[in-house]
Design a protein around this motif. Structure first.
Motif, mmCIF file in Angstrom:
data_model
loop_
_atom_site.group_PDB
_atom_site.id
_atom_site.type_symbol
_atom_site.label_atom_id
_atom_site.label_comp_id
_atom_site.label_asym_id
_atom_site.label_seq_id
_atom_site.Cartn_x
_atom_site.Cartn_y
_atom_site.Cartn_z
ATOM 1 N N PRO A 153 0.817 -1.222 0.000
ATOM 2 C CA PRO A 153 0.000 0.000 0.000
ATOM 3 C C PRO A 153 0.846 1.266 0.000
ATOM 4 C CG PRO A 153 -0.915 -1.607 1.523
ATOM 5 C CD PRO A 153 0.399 -2.167 1.065
ATOM 6 N N GLU A 154 1.968 1.266 0.708
ATOM 7 C CA GLU A 154 2.838 2.440 0.733
ATOM 8 C C GLU A 154 3.471 2.690 -0.628
ATOM 9 O OE1 GLU A 154 2.973 -0.095 2.854
ATOM 10 O OE2 GLU A 154 2.104 0.864 4.634
ATOM 11 N N GLN A 155 3.907 1.615 -1.296
ATOM 12 C CA GLN A 155 4.508 1.752 -2.622
ATOM 13 C C GLN A 155 3.476 2.221 -3.640
ATOM 14 O OE1 GLN A 155 6.002 -2.250 -2.980
ATOM 15 N NE2 GLN A 155 8.095 -1.653 -2.398
ATOM 16 N N ASP A 156 2.265 1.702 -3.519
ATOM 17 C CA ASP A 156 1.201 2.114 -4.434
ATOM 18 C C ASP A 156 0.875 3.592 -4.255
ATOM 19 O OD1 ASP A 156 -1.025 1.160 -6.357
ATOM 20 O OD2 ASP A 156 -2.132 2.228 -4.802
ATOM 21 N N ALA A 157 0.867 4.066 -3.013
ATOM 22 C CA ALA A 157 0.553 5.467 -2.738
ATOM 23 C C ALA A 157 1.630 6.409 -3.249
ATOM 24 C CB ALA A 157 0.363 5.667 -1.236
ATOM 25 N N ALA A 158 2.840 5.876 -3.492
ATOM 26 C CA ALA A 158 3.938 6.713 -3.972
ATOM 27 C C ALA A 158 3.923 6.885 -5.489
ATOM 28 C CB ALA A 158 5.279 6.112 -3.545
ATOM 29 N N LEU A 159 3.082 6.135 -6.179
ATOM 30 C CA LEU A 159 3.019 6.241 -7.634
ATOM 31 C C LEU A 159 2.387 7.559 -8.057
ATOM 32 C CD1 LEU A 159 1.853 2.658 -8.690
ATOM 33 C CD2 LEU A 159 4.190 3.531 -8.473
ATOM 34 N N TYR A 160 2.755 8.023 -9.222
ATOM 35 C CA TYR A 160 2.144 9.228 -9.803
ATOM 36 C C TYR A 160 2.037 9.041 -11.305
ATOM 37 C CZ TYR A 160 7.010 10.432 -10.933
ATOM 38 O OH TYR A 160 8.300 10.408 -11.406
ATOM 39 N N TRP A 161 1.104 9.758 -11.901
ATOM 40 C CA TRP A 161 0.887 9.690 -13.351
ATOM 41 C C TRP A 161 1.627 10.853 -14.002
ATOM 42 C CZ3 TRP A 161 -1.312 6.140 -16.533
ATOM 43 C CH2 TRP A 161 -1.536 6.527 -17.864
#
Length: 239
Positions: A153-161
């Protein structure tokens, strides 16, 4: 989905296929019906965008600049150029602010020729709404990440478009939808692809493999002309 979304996402060719019951490929009747539906749809779409005070094809340069300013961007570069091929004096404009960078060139003085807006954006939650985007991709994956690897979840929250839109049609609507669902990053986490050229640059472009370096050099040179705060906002470089 509101009414403007429905107008912008309407597919005239799909509507023609539904009307005739035939696939469009190689079918003359479906092609003609599609052209008629497209012509009517373009009139409706332009009227809807004008009523919303948004960008549309054939918008004046002054009105287009006003929209970019309403979106929170300010003028970062105004670069006049002359087209030997067409004999026109035109201008490349770059606007920036709030994590957005827009560039457009004029044609014959008071027409918007091409226009794009670039950004890095992160959603408020983990939900991915693909209809918000047109071009780009998810970035910010962990080092050594491979496609298909499960993220925490932490890695997913760090993604950006890291993406961009054609700004000639409905730019305020597109940016507004992204603002409703997430936040534009300022500064950008990393440099991104930026097209900072105008149509006149094509007249001097090499026709061989050197064209990539030619356009890349122009983009880097124009980035260096932008205010320091804008260069910092876009990550300090061009990918």
């Amino acid at each position: 989905m509101n009414e403007l979304d429905k107008v912008l996402q309407f597919d005239p060719l799909a509507a023609a296929e539904k009307t005739t019951g035939r696939r469009s490929g190689g079918d003359t009747l479906t092609g003609l019906v599609g052209m008629q539906i497209a012509a009517r749809h373009n009139r409706l779409k332009r009227a809807a965008l004008q009523e919303a005070g948004d960008s549309h094809f054939s918008i004046s340069v002054a009105d287009f600049r006003a929209i970019l300013e309403r979106l929170g961007m300010t003028l970062a570069l105004e670069l006049p150029f002359h087209s030997e091929k067409f004999g026109y004096d035109d201008t490349l404009f770059i606007y920036a602010g709030g994590g957005l960078l827009a560039r457009f060139d004029t044609y014959h003085g008071d027409a918007v020729n091409s226009a794009n807006v670039y950004y890095c954006w992160r959603p408020h939650g983990s939900e991915r709404e693909w209809d918000l985007f047109s071009s780009g991709g998810w970035e910010g994956h962990p080092e050594n990440h491979r496609h298909g690897d499960k993220l925490t979840p932490e890695q997913d929250a760090a993604l950006y478009w890291a993406g961009h839109h054609d700004a000639r049609e409905g730019v305020a609507h597109k940016i507004g939808r992204l603002r409703d669902k997430g936040a534009f990053l300022d500064p950008w986490p990393a440099p991104q692809f930026l097209w900072l050229c105008h149509y006149g640059d094509n007249e001097s472009a090499p026709t061989d493999a050197g064209s990539t370096e030619y356009y890349g050099r122009l983009c880097r040179e124009r980035l260096s002309l932008l205010p320091a705060e804008v260069q910092a906002m876009v990550g300090g470089g061009v990918r």
